[in-house]
Design an enzyme around this catalytic site. Sequence first.
Site, PDB file in Angstrom:
ATOM      1  N   GLU A 173     -12.830   2.467  16.984  1.00 12.16           N
ATOM      2  CA  GLU A 173     -13.948   2.740  16.077  1.00 12.16           C
ATOM      3  C   GLU A 173     -15.048   1.672  16.195  1.00 12.16           C
ATOM      4  OE1 GLU A 173     -12.315   0.975  11.881  1.00 12.16           O
ATOM      5  OE2 GLU A 173     -11.404   2.864  12.511  1.00 12.16           O
ATOM      6  N   ARG A 211      -4.226   1.633  10.790  1.00 17.80           N
ATOM      7  CA  ARG A 211      -5.052   1.317  11.950  1.00 17.80           C
ATOM      8  C   ARG A 211      -4.998   2.484  12.926  1.00 17.80           C
ATOM      9  NH1 ARG A 211      -7.035  -1.937   9.167  1.00 17.80           N
ATOM     10  NH2 ARG A 211      -7.330  -4.180   9.515  1.00 17.80           N
ATOM     11  N   HIS A 268     -13.625   4.534   7.751  1.00 21.64           N
ATOM     12  CA  HIS A 268     -12.914   3.296   7.411  1.00 21.64           C
ATOM     13  C   HIS A 268     -13.405   2.725   6.073  1.00 21.64           C
ATOM     14  CE1 HIS A 268     -10.637  -0.285   9.392  1.00 21.64           C
ATOM     15  NE2 HIS A 268     -10.417  -0.243   8.095  1.00 21.64           N
ATOM     16  N   ILE A 269     -13.240   3.513   5.007  1.00 21.03           N
ATOM     17  CA  ILE A 269     -13.705   3.105   3.684  1.00 21.03           C
ATOM     18  C   ILE A 269     -12.550   2.844   2.719  1.00 21.03           C
ATOM     19  CG2 ILE A 269     -15.881   4.359   3.928  1.00 21.03           C
ATOM     20  CD1 ILE A 269     -14.646   6.484   1.990  1.00 21.03           C
ATOM     21  N   GLY A 270     -11.344   2.644   3.244  1.00 19.15           N
ATOM     22  CA  GLY A 270     -10.155   2.543   2.396  1.00 19.15           C
ATOM     23  C   GLY A 270     -10.287   1.614   1.207  1.00 19.15           C
ATOM     24  N   SER A 271     -10.818   0.421   1.428  1.00 22.14           N
ATOM     25  CA  SER A 271     -10.919  -0.563   0.343  1.00 22.14           C
ATOM     26  C   SER A 271     -12.333  -0.680  -0.203  1.00 22.14           C
ATOM     27  CB  SER A 271     -10.452  -1.935   0.845  1.00 22.14           C
ATOM     28  OG  SER A 271     -11.261  -2.382   1.932  1.00 22.14           O
ATOM     29  N   ILE A 290       0.837  -1.200   0.000  1.00 18.27           N
ATOM     30  CA  ILE A 290       0.000   0.000   0.000  1.00 18.27           C
ATOM     31  C   ILE A 290       0.873   1.251   0.000  1.00 18.27           C
ATOM     32  CG2 ILE A 290      -1.682   1.320   1.332  1.00 18.27           C
ATOM     33  CD1 ILE A 290      -2.886  -1.344   2.244  1.00 18.27           C
ATOM     34  N   ASP A 326      -8.789   7.817   8.010  1.00 17.41           N
ATOM     35  CA  ASP A 326      -9.799   6.837   7.612  1.00 17.41           C
ATOM     36  C   ASP A 326     -10.018   5.804   8.708  1.00 17.41           C
ATOM     37  OD1 ASP A 326     -11.599   5.610   5.693  1.00 17.41           O
ATOM     38  OD2 ASP A 326     -10.105   4.025   5.463  1.00 17.41           O
TER      39      ASP A 326
END
Length: 321
Positions: free
Chosen positions: A269, A240, A287-290, A160, A264
């Site tokens: 969370e 994270r 938390h929408i990274g992927s 990444i 993100d």
Amino acid sequence: MNTNPKIYVACNFPPEVLALFTTRFGAGYNDTGRVLHTDELIENAQGMDAIVLTATDRLDKTAVERLAPSIKVVCTYSVGNDHLDLDALQAKGIAVLSTPDVLDEACADTAWLLMLGAARRVIEGIDLIRGGTWQGWSPRQLIGRDVWGSRLGILGMGRIGRAIAKRARGFDMAVHYHNRNRLGAELEAGAQYHSSLESLARHSDFLCIACPASPSTRGLVNASILQLLPPDAVVCNISRGDIICDEDLLQALKTGTVAAAGLDVFAGEPNIHPEYRQLPNVFGLPHIGSSTLRTRLAMGELLCSGLQAWFSGGTPSNRVR
């Protein structure tokens, strides 16, 4: 060899992803619309050969010991595995599969969304538009931070991190990075290695966190690191939440030590530190990274292929342990 393994999907997949498992394996699945409690997960895994879960499903040592003896494989629908006790799973002879590689590009795109959104004060701009308080253009309005031509520091130059670095070259940025080990010249692709996080921080107008979560990285980005950043620096986290010390970052954001943050992921969370919701210089995402359908399908396909390989006597390419 087991050509008809019993699979249980514990996490809530998009219908297109769930269909991969139900069509190929006739998998049972969680239809509650929520994250299962540990007791529910263990109960539903009774008699199964494999379970599919994700980062919100935690399997600590106690939970692993309670898993049915029939379980041979645990699949995690994630690239990270900090929610699993890998040692306990290994001791019980349970293989672990994950989803490396296929989410790198989507996460790198999100990292850039975070950095641009934070640098250009997007939250404040959206508030002006949606709140109906915009008074028209002004040369003093929402002065932000240049991305183009700045220095990008990447903490964690894995797949990444390298995808993020590749995009940085389009912004004519100088790329710096810190890893436990230096990469070879081909993978570095001109990026400058720093043997310490302290050195990286001094050269990071934008500090992007992309390292795996582990006990050794928890709280790694703290006040002492943040104070070393250049003036008007932007902090981005695509990894994270607990890699950042919340109290230290919030203080740096309030005092101007850090100009803005694009996040993100958050510790605890979805029960995040409430001040993140209040500060205008926090560009936060849930938390929408992927979270693209193509990536979600690729992650599911990789786990299905790994399961087929495992239960056919092969070696899955995505095996963690």
